[in-house]
Motif scaffolding. Structure first.
Motif, PDB file in Angstrom:
ATOM      1  N   ALA B  72      39.822  15.472   9.386  1.00  0.00           N
ATOM      2  CA  ALA B  72      39.801  14.851   8.408  1.00  0.00           C
ATOM      3  C   ALA B  72      38.260  14.666   8.022  1.00  0.00           C
ATOM      4  N   GLU B  73      37.257  14.690   9.098  1.00  0.00           N
ATOM      5  CA  GLU B  73      35.953  14.719   8.718  1.00  0.00           C
ATOM      6  C   GLU B  73      35.379  16.117   8.243  1.00  0.00           C
ATOM      7  N   ALA B  74      36.175  17.263   8.890  1.00  0.00           N
ATOM      8  CA  ALA B  74      35.876  18.710   8.810  1.00  0.00           C
ATOM      9  C   ALA B  74      36.370  18.853   7.151  1.00  0.00           C
ATOM     10  N   PHE B  75      37.594  18.291   6.807  1.00  0.00           N
ATOM     11  CA  PHE B  75      37.951  18.739   5.340  1.00  0.00           C
ATOM     12  C   PHE B  75      37.118  17.947   4.601  1.00  0.00           C
ATOM     13  N   ALA B  76      36.586  16.806   4.481  1.00  0.00           N
ATOM     14  CA  ALA B  76      35.729  16.054   3.908  1.00  0.00           C
ATOM     15  C   ALA B  76      34.425  16.698   3.584  1.00  0.00           C
ATOM     16  N   ALA B  77      33.946  17.218   4.671  1.00  0.00           N
ATOM     17  CA  ALA B  77      32.779  18.090   4.749  1.00  0.00           C
ATOM     18  C   ALA B  77      32.942  19.495   3.978  1.00  0.00           C
ATOM     19  N   ALA B  78      33.881  20.081   4.169  1.00  0.00           N
ATOM     20  CA  ALA B  78      34.205  21.301   3.418  1.00  0.00           C
ATOM     21  C   ALA B  78      34.334  20.906   1.778  1.00  0.00           C
ATOM     22  N   GLY B  79      34.977  19.701   1.667  1.00  0.00           N
ATOM     23  CA  GLY B  79      34.918  19.436   0.173  1.00  0.00           C
ATOM     24  C   GLY B  79      33.825  19.204  -0.581  1.00  0.00           C
ATOM     25  N   ILE B  80      32.996  18.448   0.208  1.00  0.00           N
ATOM     26  CA  ILE B  80      31.534  18.167  -0.260  1.00  0.00           C
ATOM     27  C   ILE B  80      30.745  19.437  -0.284  1.00  0.00           C
ATOM     28  N   GLY B  81      31.069  20.178   0.783  1.00  0.00           N
ATOM     29  CA  GLY B  81      30.068  21.453   0.870  1.00  0.00           C
ATOM     30  C   GLY B  81      30.480  22.522  -0.308  1.00  0.00           C
ATOM     31  N   TYR B 118      20.968  18.139  14.167  1.00  0.00           N
ATOM     32  CA  TYR B 118      21.785  16.816  13.986  1.00  0.00           C
ATOM     33  C   TYR B 118      20.821  15.557  14.276  1.00  0.00           C
ATOM     34  N   PRO B 119      19.709  15.757  15.025  1.00  0.00           N
ATOM     35  CA  PRO B 119      18.761  14.478  15.049  1.00  0.00           C
ATOM     36  C   PRO B 119      18.193  13.984  13.899  1.00  0.00           C
ATOM     37  N   LEU B 120      17.924  14.957  12.976  1.00  0.00           N
ATOM     38  CA  LEU B 120      17.689  14.611  11.525  1.00  0.00           C
ATOM     39  C   LEU B 120      18.439  13.772  10.845  1.00  0.00           C
ATOM     40  N   PHE B 121      19.974  14.020  10.907  1.00  0.00           N
ATOM     41  CA  PHE B 121      21.007  13.162  10.219  1.00  0.00           C
ATOM     42  C   PHE B 121      21.068  11.882  11.082  1.00  0.00           C
ATOM     43  N   LEU B 122      21.049  12.024  12.237  1.00  0.00           N
ATOM     44  CA  LEU B 122      21.196  10.755  13.151  1.00  0.00           C
ATOM     45  C   LEU B 122      20.052   9.825  12.665  1.00  0.00           C
ATOM     46  N   VAL B 123      18.812  10.341  12.486  1.00  0.00           N
ATOM     47  CA  VAL B 123      17.838   9.424  12.099  1.00  0.00           C
ATOM     48  C   VAL B 123      18.354   8.899  10.532  1.00  0.00           C
ATOM     49  N   ILE B 124      18.696   9.558   9.739  1.00  0.00           N
ATOM     50  CA  ILE B 124      19.148   9.195   8.390  1.00  0.00           C
ATOM     51  C   ILE B 124      20.149   8.241   8.316  1.00  0.00           C
ATOM     52  N   PHE B 125      21.197   8.772   9.005  1.00  0.00           N
ATOM     53  CA  PHE B 125      22.669   7.952   8.626  1.00  0.00           C
ATOM     54  C   PHE B 125      23.031   7.213   9.894  1.00  0.00           C
ATOM     55  N   GLY B 126      22.426   7.218  11.170  1.00  0.00           N
ATOM     56  CA  GLY B 126      22.713   6.377  12.281  1.00  0.00           C
ATOM     57  C   GLY B 126      23.838   7.107  13.004  1.00  0.00           C
ATOM     58  N   ARG B 127      24.225   6.571  13.979  1.00  0.00           N
ATOM     59  CA  ARG B 127      25.412   7.479  14.829  1.00  0.00           C
ATOM     60  C   ARG B 127      26.657   6.960  14.296  1.00  0.00           C
ATOM     61  N   ASN B 128      27.380   7.667  13.449  1.00  0.00           N
ATOM     62  CA  ASN B 128      28.270   7.125  12.726  1.00  0.00           C
ATOM     63  C   ASN B 128      28.992   8.603  12.063  1.00  0.00           C
ATOM     64  N   SER B 129      30.255   8.332  11.472  1.00  0.00           N
ATOM     65  CA  SER B 129      30.848   9.322  10.605  1.00  0.00           C
ATOM     66  C   SER B 129      29.964  10.231   9.629  1.00  0.00           C
ATOM     67  N   ALA B 130      29.230   9.432   9.059  1.00  0.00           N
ATOM     68  CA  ALA B 130      28.285  10.059   8.034  1.00  0.00           C
ATOM     69  C   ALA B 130      27.553  11.198   8.432  1.00  0.00           C
ATOM     70  N   THR B 131      26.931  11.178   9.765  1.00  0.00           N
ATOM     71  CA  THR B 131      26.160  11.946  10.435  1.00  0.00           C
ATOM     72  C   THR B 131      27.017  13.187  10.680  1.00  0.00           C
ATOM     73  N   ILE B 132      28.391  12.938  11.119  1.00  0.00           N
ATOM     74  CA  ILE B 132      29.195  14.053  11.447  1.00  0.00           C
ATOM     75  C   ILE B 132      29.403  14.911  10.246  1.00  0.00           C
ATOM     76  N   VAL B 133      29.863  14.059   9.045  1.00  0.00           N
ATOM     77  CA  VAL B 133      30.139  14.660   7.928  1.00  0.00           C
ATOM     78  C   VAL B 133      28.898  15.611   7.289  1.00  0.00           C
ATOM     79  N   ALA B 134      27.709  15.022   7.497  1.00  0.00           N
ATOM     80  CA  ALA B 134      26.483  15.660   6.841  1.00  0.00           C
ATOM     81  C   ALA B 134      26.544  16.965   7.433  1.00  0.00           C
ATOM     82  N   MET B 135      26.611  17.144   9.087  1.00  0.00           N
ATOM     83  CA  MET B 135      26.386  18.181   9.611  1.00  0.00           C
ATOM     84  C   MET B 135      27.515  19.269   9.235  1.00  0.00           C
TER      85      MET B 135
END
Ligand SMILES: Nc1ncnc2c1ncn2[C@@H]1O[C@H](COP(=O)(O)OP(=O)(O)OP(=O)(O)O)[C@@H](O)[C@H]1O
Ligand SMILES: [Mg+2]
Lengths: 266, 258
Positions: B72-81, B118-135
């Motif tokens: 689900a996360e990969a598809f969400a990422a690919a959709g946004i991407g 990933y540390p960049l997004f970890l700082v921005i979004f925190g340790r959650n799904s948002a970081t994973i999708v952003a990556m």
């Protein structure tokens, strides 16, 4: 009476990194409303270039093109074009290809499909409405391209070797069809062709062009009765026209051939 | 004619069979090496042990849920991407100077391990799904951008001329001709992008130990469930490979139907 289409001292040089290629020497020509003109000339003499200039696809050139007495730059809504290369849209079915210009103009779906169906029938493709171009022969695809341009109902029709991909029989029958439509709609037509018989059969005037850089070598008035059809082709007068045009064309064509062979051996 | 194809088929089995045979041979050698004690069963357990622990993964470790979450996360990422990537690709196609300036960099970034951002997004979004999708988004963009630009650059000029001769507005010229003509190439980019997104999503899940298959593998490793960990890794590989072939089939099917 002002000519529908006036080509005034039109010339073109293509600039490439290796220098200029003179494709057209200045050409002037007046075309009357409803007239059928053919342009015939050796390969590479600038026929397609002339068509693209008149159709507005090439915007940098010398001279002027006037429609109804007014100078035009860019594409004109009264001018329709059929191209030399394969030009159907592979992602559209036959009927959707033909309906394309109507769809772009916002004609309602039902209406545009009805007209597209009629045109497909006219070019002998009824029953193939739902086929994609990849499922059809080269000749059938070219007929779709012709029908698509006709759907646009242009007052001036420019055709660049539209029948080149067709077999002789289809070519004759389709030539008759195009002639019939042209006479019904009183369309002004400029046809580019390699085929002398085709030029004589269809035209009021045949323009013979020289080898590159192209200029008009001679204009032949074809004084044969209308309405015409391919039945004309057996006649004596017809044969005389064909022979006379070939006489002029032979020297030019052999220049082209010599250059090609020179390029191969040298 | 038929006899020729028949003997041809006998001599050369279909690729799927060869691929499977190669895989089976590999497992056999590995199993034998492990049993003979050439490799420590603790570092690299034999395939039989790994296959056995699949059951444990399904029943106790929530493999299916982890799989669904990762995908689900990969598809969400690919959709946004895809949305961003197609827009960027279009810009690189349209603005020639931008195309010349940036295309090389985008191509280079496709071969860089972007997962390390990933540390960049970890700082921005925190340790959650948002970081994973952003990556995932970052990972899938390069192929989508490049393929979009390539597809738009290579539309046959005569098709564009048709549109011009019919007096299409630039907007219609794009939506009625350029975009559909480039669509097969763009789709190819989206497919590769989706695979890159899966790789990045699993990678980041593993690194930040959060959600999905990556976390599962990381957990099993921490608990020294070595066969289970390898089973998880094997599962990711198998799923990715299946995914690659299925989307490839869909792509050729879409192309042939047109
Ligand atoms: N975009 C271009 N850039 C440079 N040279 C060109 C370009 N287009 C055409 N030419 C040159 O201009 C000349 C005329 O080309 P054109 O396509 O008009 O010939 P043609 O008479 O239509 O030939 P054919 O009968 O083979 O279709 C050719 O020598 C060609 O090499
Ligand atoms: Mg030409």
């Amino acid at each position: 009476m002002t000519p529908v289409l006036r080509i005034k001292d039109v010339a073109k040089t293509f600039w490439t990194p290796n220098g200029g290629v003179r494709a057209l020497e200045p050409i002037s020509l007046d075309i009357r409303q409803g007239e059928f003109i053919s342009i015939i000339g050796p390969s590479g003499c600038g026929k397609s270039t002339l068509m693209n200039i008149v159709g507005g696809l090439i915007e940098e050139y010398e001279g002027e093109v006037l429609v109804d007495g007014a100078a035009v730059r860019g594409c004109h809504k009264e001018i329709g074009m059929v191209f030399q290369e394969e030009s159907t849209f592979p992602w559209r079915t036959a009927i959707d290809n033909v309906a394309f210009p109507l769809e772009a103009a916002g004609v309602p779906r039902h209406e545009r499909l009805k007209r597209a169906r009629e045109l497909l029938k006219l070019v002998g493709l009824d029953g193939f409405e739902q086929r994609f171009p990849s499922e059809l022969s080269g000749g059938m695809r070219q007929r779709i391209a012709i029908a698509r341009t006709l759907a646009f109902q242009p007052r001036i029709l420019l055709m660049d070797e539209p029948f080149a991909a067709l077999d002789e029989q289809t070519r004759l029958l389709l030539g008759d069809k195009v002639l019939q439509i042209q006479q019904e709609l009183n369309q002004t037509t400029m046809l580019i062709t390699h085929n002398i018989a085709e030029a004589v059969q269809l035209s009021d005037r045949v323009l013979i062009m020289t080898f590159r850089p192209g200029r008009i070598l001679r204009v032949v008035e074809i004084d044969l009765p209308r309405p015409r059809s391919s039945k004309l082709m057996g006649g004596e007068k017809f044969g005389q026209y064909v022979a006379a045009i070939w006489e002029d064309l032979r020297d030019e064509a052999s220049k082209g051939l010599q250059e090609m062979e020179g390029a191969r051996t040298g | 004619m038929s006899t020729i194809t028949h003997t041809g088929a006998l001599r050369r089995p279909p690729p799927i069979v060869t691929r499977f045979l190669v895989l089976a041979a590999l497992f056999a050698v590995w199993e034998a090496a492990s049993r003979a004690g050439y490799v420590s069963a603790f570092i690299l357990p034999p395939p039989s042990a790994i296959f056995q622990s699949f059951e444990m993964l399904f029943v106790h470790e929530g493999l299916v849920a982890a799989f669904l979450r990762t995908f689900a996360e990969a598809f969400a990422a690919a959709g946004i991407g895809s949305l961003i990537g197609v827009a960027v690709g279009y810009t690189l196609h349209r603005v020639k100077i931008a195309g010349r300036a940036f295309t090389g960099w985008v191509a280079a970034s496709a071969s860089a391990p972007l997962v390390l951002l990933y540390p960049l997004f970890l700082v921005i979004f925190g340790r959650n799904s948002a970081t994973i999708v952003a990556m995932g988004v970052v990972g899938c963009m390069p192929p989508i951008i490049l393929k979009t630009k390539e597809g738009l650059d290579n539309v046959r000029p005569v098709l564009l001329n048709i549109g011009r001769s019919f007096g299409l507005t630039p907007w219609k010229q794009f939506w009625m001709i350029q975009f559909p003509a480039a669509l097969p190439t763009i789709f190819n980019g989206v497919r590769i992008g989706l695979l890159f997104a899966i790789i990045n999503v699993v990678g980041v899940e593993y690194l930040i130990v959060f959600g999905g298959l990556g976390q599962l593998i990381s957990d099993l490793g921490d608990r020294f469930e070595i066969p289970g960990m390898y089973a998880g890794i094997l599962f990711v590989i198998l799923v990715s490979v299946c995914f690659f072939f299925i989307t490839e089939k869909i792509e050729t099917w879409l192309l042939s139907s047109k």
